[in-house]
Design an enzyme around this catalytic site. Structure first.
Site, PDB file in Angstrom:
ATOM      1  N   GLU A  28       0.872  -1.386   0.095  1.00 13.06           N
ATOM      2  CA  GLU A  28      -0.149  -0.095   0.118  1.00 13.06           C
ATOM      3  C   GLU A  28       0.807   1.306   0.047  1.00 13.06           C
ATOM      4  O   GLU A  28       1.717   1.307   0.969  1.00 13.06           O
ATOM      5  CB  GLU A  28      -0.996   0.211   1.275  1.00 13.06           C
ATOM      6  CG  GLU A  28      -1.986   1.071   1.340  1.00 13.06           C
ATOM      7  CD  GLU A  28      -2.797   1.203   2.282  1.00 13.06           C
ATOM      8  OE1 GLU A  28      -2.781   0.023   3.143  1.00 13.06           O
ATOM      9  OE2 GLU A  28      -3.618   2.103   2.518  1.00 13.06           O
ATOM     10  N   ARG A 253       5.244 -13.215   9.249  1.00 11.96           N
ATOM     11  CA  ARG A 253       5.814 -12.143   9.055  1.00 11.96           C
ATOM     12  C   ARG A 253       7.570 -11.919   9.696  1.00 11.96           C
ATOM     13  O   ARG A 253       7.589 -12.780  10.609  1.00 11.96           O
ATOM     14  CB  ARG A 253       5.294 -10.958   9.789  1.00 11.96           C
ATOM     15  CG  ARG A 253       3.885 -10.522   9.691  1.00 11.96           C
ATOM     16  CD  ARG A 253       3.370  -9.565  10.447  1.00 11.96           C
ATOM     17  NE  ARG A 253       3.776  -8.091  10.057  1.00 11.96           N
ATOM     18  CZ  ARG A 253       2.958  -7.389   9.222  1.00 11.96           C
ATOM     19  NH1 ARG A 253       1.966  -8.011   8.578  1.00 11.96           N
ATOM     20  NH2 ARG A 253       3.441  -6.228   8.659  1.00 11.96           N
ATOM     21  N   LYS A 263       4.756   0.633   9.185  1.00  8.85           N
ATOM     22  CA  LYS A 263       4.700   1.963   8.397  1.00  8.85           C
ATOM     23  C   LYS A 263       4.094   2.995   9.234  1.00  8.85           C
ATOM     24  O   LYS A 263       4.671   3.810   9.350  1.00  8.85           O
ATOM     25  CB  LYS A 263       4.233   1.904   6.924  1.00  8.85           C
ATOM     26  CG  LYS A 263       4.865   1.155   5.995  1.00  8.85           C
ATOM     27  CD  LYS A 263       4.380   1.021   4.512  1.00  8.85           C
ATOM     28  CE  LYS A 263       3.147   0.064   4.791  1.00  8.85           C
ATOM     29  NZ  LYS A 263       2.399  -0.079   3.406  1.00  8.85           N
TER      30      LYS A 263
HETATM   31  P1  ATP Z   1       2.607  -2.316   7.713  1.00  6.13           P
HETATM   32  O1  ATP Z   1       2.292  -2.591   8.782  1.00  6.13           O
HETATM   33  O2  ATP Z   1       4.082  -1.903   7.619  1.00  6.13           O
HETATM   34  O3  ATP Z   1       1.957  -0.893   6.899  1.00  6.13           O
HETATM   35  P2  ATP Z   1       1.728  -3.882   5.729  1.00  6.13           P
HETATM   36  O4  ATP Z   1       1.292  -5.589   5.834  1.00  6.13           O
HETATM   37  O5  ATP Z   1       0.219  -3.187   6.071  1.00  6.13           O
HETATM   38  O6  ATP Z   1       2.669  -3.426   6.524  1.00  6.13           O
HETATM   39  P3  ATP Z   1       1.442  -3.573   2.934  1.00  6.13           P
HETATM   40  O7  ATP Z   1       2.240  -2.505   2.359  1.00  6.13           O
HETATM   41  O8  ATP Z   1       0.279  -3.685   2.919  1.00  6.13           O
HETATM   42  O9  ATP Z   1       2.136  -3.304   4.423  1.00  6.13           O
HETATM   43  O10 ATP Z   1       2.446  -4.857   2.796  1.00  6.13           O
HETATM   44  C1  ATP Z   1       2.757  -5.257   1.433  1.00  6.13           C
HETATM   45  C2  ATP Z   1       3.415  -6.826   1.520  1.00  6.13           C
HETATM   46  O11 ATP Z   1       4.420  -6.684   2.334  1.00  6.13           O
HETATM   47  C3  ATP Z   1       2.189  -7.655   2.127  1.00  6.13           C
HETATM   48  O12 ATP Z   1       1.859  -8.688   1.448  1.00  6.13           O
HETATM   49  C4  ATP Z   1       2.562  -7.910   3.548  1.00  6.13           C
HETATM   50  O13 ATP Z   1       2.070  -8.848   3.831  1.00  6.13           O
HETATM   51  C5  ATP Z   1       4.155  -7.906   3.279  1.00  6.13           C
HETATM   52  N1  ATP Z   1       4.724  -7.580   4.359  1.00  6.13           N
HETATM   53  C6  ATP Z   1       4.678  -6.379   5.367  1.00  6.13           C
HETATM   54  N2  ATP Z   1       5.362  -6.490   6.328  1.00  6.13           N
HETATM   55  C7  ATP Z   1       5.915  -7.690   6.462  1.00  6.13           C
HETATM   56  C8  ATP Z   1       6.739  -8.298   7.408  1.00  6.13           C
HETATM   57  N3  ATP Z   1       7.023  -7.794   8.458  1.00  6.13           N
HETATM   58  N4  ATP Z   1       7.298  -9.595   6.885  1.00  6.13           N
HETATM   59  C9  ATP Z   1       6.599 -10.170   5.789  1.00  6.13           C
HETATM   60  N5  ATP Z   1       5.957  -9.640   4.857  1.00  6.13           N
HETATM   61  C10 ATP Z   1       5.571  -8.320   5.129  1.00  6.13           C
HETATM   62 MG    MG Z   2      -1.041  -1.876   5.621  1.00  6.34          MG
END
Ligand code: ATP
Ligand code: MG
Length: 538
Positions: A28, A253, A263
């Site tokens: 995102e 994760r 983020k």
């Molecule tokens: P954040 O909480 O940092 O915003 P998010 O999962 O909401 O993380 P996205 O931008 O939606 O962030 O994630 C893009 C991809 O990266 C998704 O498929 C998510 O599952 C993966 N991802 C994010 N954080 C991790 C992590 N710590 N380990 C493995 N994959 C991750």
């Molecule tokens: Mg997110």
């Protein structure tokens, strides 16, 4: 090559139902990527590469709030920097028309309805894990009326918050995600990519599977928190006409001690001034790590070692550091710098000085050698001298000897102090017959220390960095109380002259660690990583 449970599933699928594997990385664009994302990046791009398939970079830009074009560009750059090139770039927002049509199709099949309950009431009526939910009074609205209301929502005729589109599944389902979840809501926020085209936006659950299908994704790999969303993912795909249905697989994760990987929390660190920006070298963002001197190779190596499982685990900082060192030790030149200088005057040294030589790297002769001026005054590290040495202290003490690396053995004869009693200077004798490389004196010294010529050394500023958090597990909520007050300590030191003559590289400063320049040509260096984890002395 790794062989985890996901790769096993894919190999199986390629033997049977599929000809090609297509994965996606769906960030995102509401912040910069962090090292957690690199696990998903290495997994998705790695699988596409290994199985001769494709991996799409899809911006999951379905929520106009908090998203921006700045992040879209940065994400692409960071993926490239990590060493991957997407086989296609898509935006979920470009699928809004198609998604709307899926919404219409669900209504036509009697699988969705327009609901007028407010969010609070809806939440209460959803029930709990132990009680069933209560159906919305709008649940049996006619198809025609639903179609008309959904169209009116889209045309902007309905006030924000007064109607939503919901799936019609099962208010008694043990899985709360299946209790008539919201699919579309009204938001009068312009979209960074679509402007004012839309005033209704799909929810994450609704958008995810359809965007996957439209991108041709075969395996939709996501993190474990979506495990109990999978039935909804499958339900949404099964209830519209689609030629092909992606399959969701969850993995755990990446989480690392002392790193805050979210983020939203990283944004707070920036907003609240705990970090200088998303690219502060102490940030666990891809940009921050890169500024710190961590290489893409080190990050990929870490992801490879961590592997892919469904087991939640927190990786030790030691393991991260190990990978960082592994990538730097073969490539960075080794030089001498003193962070906290203490002057040594060699009282029996005669003449203007001499030039010593040393290779830039013991295992990489092609990096060549440098000249190292030596003379009657040198700086050593203040904590390489002790008047009250602990047991087994291997450095300089009053009356003791130590070897100056690449040079001579010296003996400390006299300790000069200032009015406050702080050691200001050491007066030493050197032994000309102990010159490194031609020493057959048989003389033994307590240890070896690094030094810089006082006459020829160049002043540098050195930042010794530590993690922003003082606690290994700051799950995010209350990080304010666990900020590390010593995450950046600045020293005025000296480096050997040759370091300044090579303006565009980092160095290993012997006994201190791996360092990167703040920018090419700069006299400011910061430490990427120490040489050992047990190395606590600064
Ligand atoms: P954040 O909480 O940092 O915003 P998010 O999962 O909401 O993380 P996205 O931008 O939606 O962030 O994630 C893009 C991809 O990266 C998704 O498929 C998510 O599952 C993966 N991802 C994010 N954080 C991790 C992590 N710590 N380990 C493995 N994959 C991750
Ligand atoms: Mg997110």
């Amino acid at each position: 090559m790794s062989d985890d449970f996901i790769r096993k599933i894919i190999r199986e699928d390629l033997r049977g139902r599929l000809d090609e594997v297509v994965t996606r990385f769906p960030p995102e664009p509401n912040g910069y990527l962090h090292i957690g994302h690199s696990k998903a990046i290495c997994l998705n791009f790695g699988i596409a590469e290994e199985f001769g398939g494709r991996c799409v970079l899809r911006y999951d830009d379905t929520d106009p709030v908090g998203e921006s074009v700045e992040f879209v560009e940065a994400i692409k750059e960071d993926v490239n920097w990590l060493g991957f090139e997407p086989d296609g770039v898509s935006h979920a927002a470009d699928y809004f028309e198609a998604m709307y049509d899926f919404g219409v199709e669900l209504i036509e099949h009697g699988k969705a309805f327009v609901c007028s309950l407010d969010f609070e009431t809806m939440r209460k009526m959803r029930g709990t894990l132990t009680t069933r939910g209560t159906p919305s009074p709008d649940r049996n609205r006619s198809r025609e009326e639903n179609l008309e209301l959904f169209a009116a929502m889209r045309r902007g005729e309905i006030e924000e918050g007064s109607l939503v589109l919901r799936a019609k599944i099962d208010m008694a389902s043990p899985n709360l995600n299946m209790r008539d979840p919201v699919l579309y809501r009204i938001k009068r926020t312009p979209h960074p990519r679509r402007g004012e085209d839309w005033c209704i936006y799909p929810t994450y659950d609704f958008a995810q599977g359809y965007a996957d299908a439209l991108d041709g994704v075969t395996h939709s790999l996501c993190t474990l928190e979506f495990d109990d969303h999978r039935p909804l993912y499958d339900w949404l795909l099964a209830n519209v006409s689609l030629a092909h249905r992606p399959r969701q697989i969850e993995f755990s994760r990446l989480s690392i001690e002392y790193f805050l990987l979210s983020k939203r929390f990283l944004q707070r660190l920036v907003n609240e001034g705990h970090a200088d920006g998303w690219d502060d070298p102490r940030m666990p963002t891809i940009r921050g790590l890169r500024a710190r001197g961590v290489t893409a190779e080190a990050i990929r190596d870490l992801c490879e070692r961590v592997g892919v499982t469904r087991q939640e685990q927190r990786i030790e900082l030691k393991m991260f550091n190990f990978c960082v060192r592994g990538a730097l030790e073969k490539t960075l030149r080794r030089a001498m710098a003193v962070v906290d200088p203490l002057k040594v005057v060699i009282t029996n040294y005669e003449g203007a000085g001499e030039t010593l030589h040393a290779d830039w790297h013991p295992q990489q002769p092609e990096l060549g050698a440098r000249e190292m001026p030596f003379g009657a005054e040198v700086y050593i590290e203040r904590d390489d001298f002790s008047e009250n040495p602990p047991p087994k202290y291997k450095r300089l003490v009053p009356g003791g000897t130590v070897r100056l690396r690449y040079a001579y053995i010296i003996r400390c004869d006299e300790v000069i102090k200032d009015e406050q009693g702080r050691v200001q200077e050491l007066r030493c004798t050197y032994f000309p017959e102990t010159k490194s490389g031609s020493d057959n004196s048989g003389m033994k010294a307590r240890g070896v220390v690094h030094w810089v010529s006082a006459h020829d050394g160049e002043p540098i500023e050195v930042a010794l960095l530590e993690e922003l958090l003082a606690a290994p597990d700051a799950s995010g909520r209350d990080f304010e109380s666990s900020m590390n007050p010593n995450s950046r300590q600045i020293y005025n030191g000296y480096a050997e002259r040759a370091v300044l003559a090579i303006p565009d590289t980092g160095f290993q400063f012997e006994r201190l660690g791996y360092f990167k320049r703040a920018k090419p040509g700069a006299r400011e260096f910061h430490r990427t990583v120490t040489l050992r984890d047990s190395f606590t002395a600064r």
